[in-house]
Motif scaffolding. Sequence first.
Motif, PDB file in Angstrom:
ATOM      1  N   UNK A 128      32.548  58.922  35.575  1.00 11.19           N
ATOM      2  CA  UNK A 128      32.680  57.680  34.839  1.00 11.19           C
ATOM      3  C   UNK A 128      33.976  56.987  35.237  1.00 11.19           C
ATOM      4  N   UNK A 129      33.898  55.693  35.498  1.00 16.42           N
ATOM      5  CA  UNK A 129      35.062  54.890  35.866  1.00 16.42           C
ATOM      6  C   UNK A 129      35.599  54.212  34.609  1.00 16.42           C
ATOM      7  N   UNK A 130      36.862  54.438  34.288  1.00 10.13           N
ATOM      8  CA  UNK A 130      37.460  53.868  33.083  1.00 10.13           C
ATOM      9  C   UNK A 130      38.389  52.703  33.387  1.00 10.13           C
ATOM     10  N   UNK A 131      38.102  51.964  34.453  1.00  8.14           N
ATOM     11  CA  UNK A 131      38.912  50.807  34.809  1.00  8.14           C
ATOM     12  C   UNK A 131      38.226  49.526  34.348  1.00  8.14           C
ATOM     13  N   UNK A 132      39.017  48.639  33.770  1.00  7.68           N
ATOM     14  CA  UNK A 132      38.491  47.345  33.341  1.00  7.68           C
ATOM     15  C   UNK A 132      38.142  46.498  34.563  1.00  7.68           C
ATOM     16  N   UNK A 133      37.181  45.625  34.412  1.00  6.65           N
ATOM     17  CA  UNK A 133      36.818  44.690  35.480  1.00  6.65           C
ATOM     18  C   UNK A 133      37.611  43.412  35.234  1.00  6.65           C
ATOM     19  N   UNK A 134      38.445  43.052  36.196  1.00  2.03           N
ATOM     20  CA  UNK A 134      39.295  41.874  36.077  1.00  2.03           C
ATOM     21  C   UNK A 134      38.647  40.727  36.832  1.00  2.03           C
ATOM     22  N   UNK A 135      38.217  39.695  36.098  1.00  2.00           N
ATOM     23  CA  UNK A 135      37.507  38.578  36.723  1.00  2.00           C
ATOM     24  C   UNK A 135      38.368  37.861  37.758  1.00  2.00           C
ATOM     25  N   UNK A 136      39.642  37.630  37.468  1.00  3.14           N
ATOM     26  CA  UNK A 136      40.514  36.930  38.423  1.00  3.14           C
ATOM     27  C   UNK A 136      40.594  37.692  39.736  1.00  3.14           C
ATOM     28  N   UNK A 137      40.753  39.006  39.659  1.00  3.11           N
ATOM     29  CA  UNK A 137      40.813  39.826  40.877  1.00  3.11           C
ATOM     30  C   UNK A 137      39.501  39.767  41.650  1.00  3.11           C
ATOM     31  N   UNK A 138      38.392  39.815  40.948  1.00  5.32           N
ATOM     32  CA  UNK A 138      37.085  39.776  41.608  1.00  5.32           C
ATOM     33  C   UNK A 138      36.840  38.422  42.278  1.00  5.32           C
ATOM     34  N   UNK A 139      37.195  37.320  41.600  1.00  3.48           N
ATOM     35  CA  UNK A 139      37.002  35.997  42.190  1.00  3.48           C
ATOM     36  C   UNK A 139      37.842  35.806  43.454  1.00  3.48           C
ATOM     37  N   UNK A 140      38.976  36.502  43.563  1.00  3.15           N
ATOM     38  CA  UNK A 140      39.830  36.391  44.754  1.00  3.15           C
ATOM     39  C   UNK A 140      39.190  37.017  45.989  1.00  3.15           C
ATOM     40  N   UNK A 141      38.175  37.849  45.800  1.00  4.42           N
ATOM     41  CA  UNK A 141      37.576  38.599  46.907  1.00  4.42           C
ATOM     42  C   UNK A 141      36.501  37.833  47.677  1.00  4.42           C
ATOM     43  N   UNK A 142      36.153  36.612  47.238  1.00  6.74           N
ATOM     44  CA  UNK A 142      35.161  35.836  47.981  1.00  6.74           C
ATOM     45  C   UNK A 142      35.428  34.346  47.822  1.00  6.74           C
ATOM     46  N   UNK A 143      34.941  33.561  48.790  1.00  6.57           N
ATOM     47  CA  UNK A 143      35.178  32.118  48.779  1.00  6.57           C
ATOM     48  C   UNK A 143      33.882  31.310  48.756  1.00  6.57           C
ATOM     49  N   UNK A 144      32.772  31.917  49.078  1.00  3.19           N
ATOM     50  CA  UNK A 144      31.499  31.205  49.185  1.00  3.19           C
ATOM     51  C   UNK A 144      31.045  30.648  47.833  1.00  3.19           C
ATOM     52  N   UNK A 145      30.399  29.483  47.898  1.00  2.77           N
ATOM     53  CA  UNK A 145      29.808  28.887  46.706  1.00  2.77           C
ATOM     54  C   UNK A 145      28.328  29.238  46.619  1.00  2.77           C
ATOM     55  N   UNK A 146      27.832  29.323  45.415  1.00  2.00           N
ATOM     56  CA  UNK A 146      26.417  29.589  45.132  1.00  2.00           C
ATOM     57  C   UNK A 146      25.958  30.935  45.691  1.00  2.00           C
ATOM     58  N   UNK A 147      26.875  31.888  45.787  1.00  2.97           N
ATOM     59  CA  UNK A 147      26.557  33.208  46.327  1.00  2.97           C
ATOM     60  C   UNK A 147      26.991  34.284  45.318  1.00  2.97           C
ATOM     61  N   UNK A 148      26.119  34.640  44.378  1.00 12.07           N
ATOM     62  CA  UNK A 148      26.481  35.566  43.296  1.00 12.07           C
ATOM     63  C   UNK A 148      26.942  36.927  43.795  1.00 12.07           C
ATOM     64  N   UNK A 149      27.933  37.482  43.084  1.00 16.01           N
ATOM     65  CA  UNK A 149      28.453  38.816  43.376  1.00 16.01           C
ATOM     66  C   UNK A 149      28.317  39.664  42.112  1.00 16.01           C
ATOM     67  N   UNK A 150      27.678  40.802  42.241  1.00 17.64           N
ATOM     68  CA  UNK A 150      27.475  41.699  41.104  1.00 17.64           C
ATOM     69  C   UNK A 150      28.784  42.438  40.804  1.00 17.64           C
ATOM     70  N   UNK A 151      29.186  42.414  39.533  1.00 16.96           N
ATOM     71  CA  UNK A 151      30.396  43.133  39.133  1.00 16.96           C
ATOM     72  C   UNK A 151      30.085  44.298  38.200  1.00 16.96           C
ATOM     73  N   UNK A 152      28.900  44.301  37.597  1.00 18.04           N
ATOM     74  CA  UNK A 152      28.528  45.398  36.695  1.00 18.04           C
ATOM     75  C   UNK A 152      27.030  45.354  36.426  1.00 18.04           C
ATOM     76  N   UNK A 153      26.515  46.505  35.972  1.00 23.36           N
ATOM     77  CA  UNK A 153      25.127  46.600  35.540  1.00 23.36           C
ATOM     78  C   UNK A 153      25.078  47.271  34.173  1.00 23.36           C
TER      79      UNK A 153
END
Length: 121
Positions: free
Chosen positions: A1-26
């Motif tokens: 089990x991973x006990x790290x929070x998902x940080x939206x700002x950090x995740x958004x920094x990892x891609x630049x494309x528009x209209x291209x969804x990135x999965x962060x959790x299920x």
Amino acid sequence: MDYNAINFKDKFKKFTEHWSPRVVAEMNDYQFKLVKVEGEFVWHDHPDTDEVFIVIEGELIIEFRDGQVTLKSGEMFVIPKGVEHKPVAPSECKIMIVEPKGVVNTGDAGGQLTAQNDVWV
């Protein structure tokens, strides 16, 4: 089990494309997807599922054939299954979409803006 929070700002920094969804959790059969959007998307619907748009940063307009809704940072909207819609962002907007795993972002419309599912960031 991973006990790290998902940080939206950090995740958004990892891609630049528009209209291209990135999965962060299920969760169960649902995916939480971050998306940068700008300009107009395509008219489409999802005949088998509702779709949730949550604005993290910016402004998103969701057009319908008989009206529209404008969402600002911190707001969300649920689009019922089968309702045709077209997201529009006058300038870059960062959003989260919640939908069942395997849902295609352009519904049955297809086209060049169709994203690959399950792209994790």
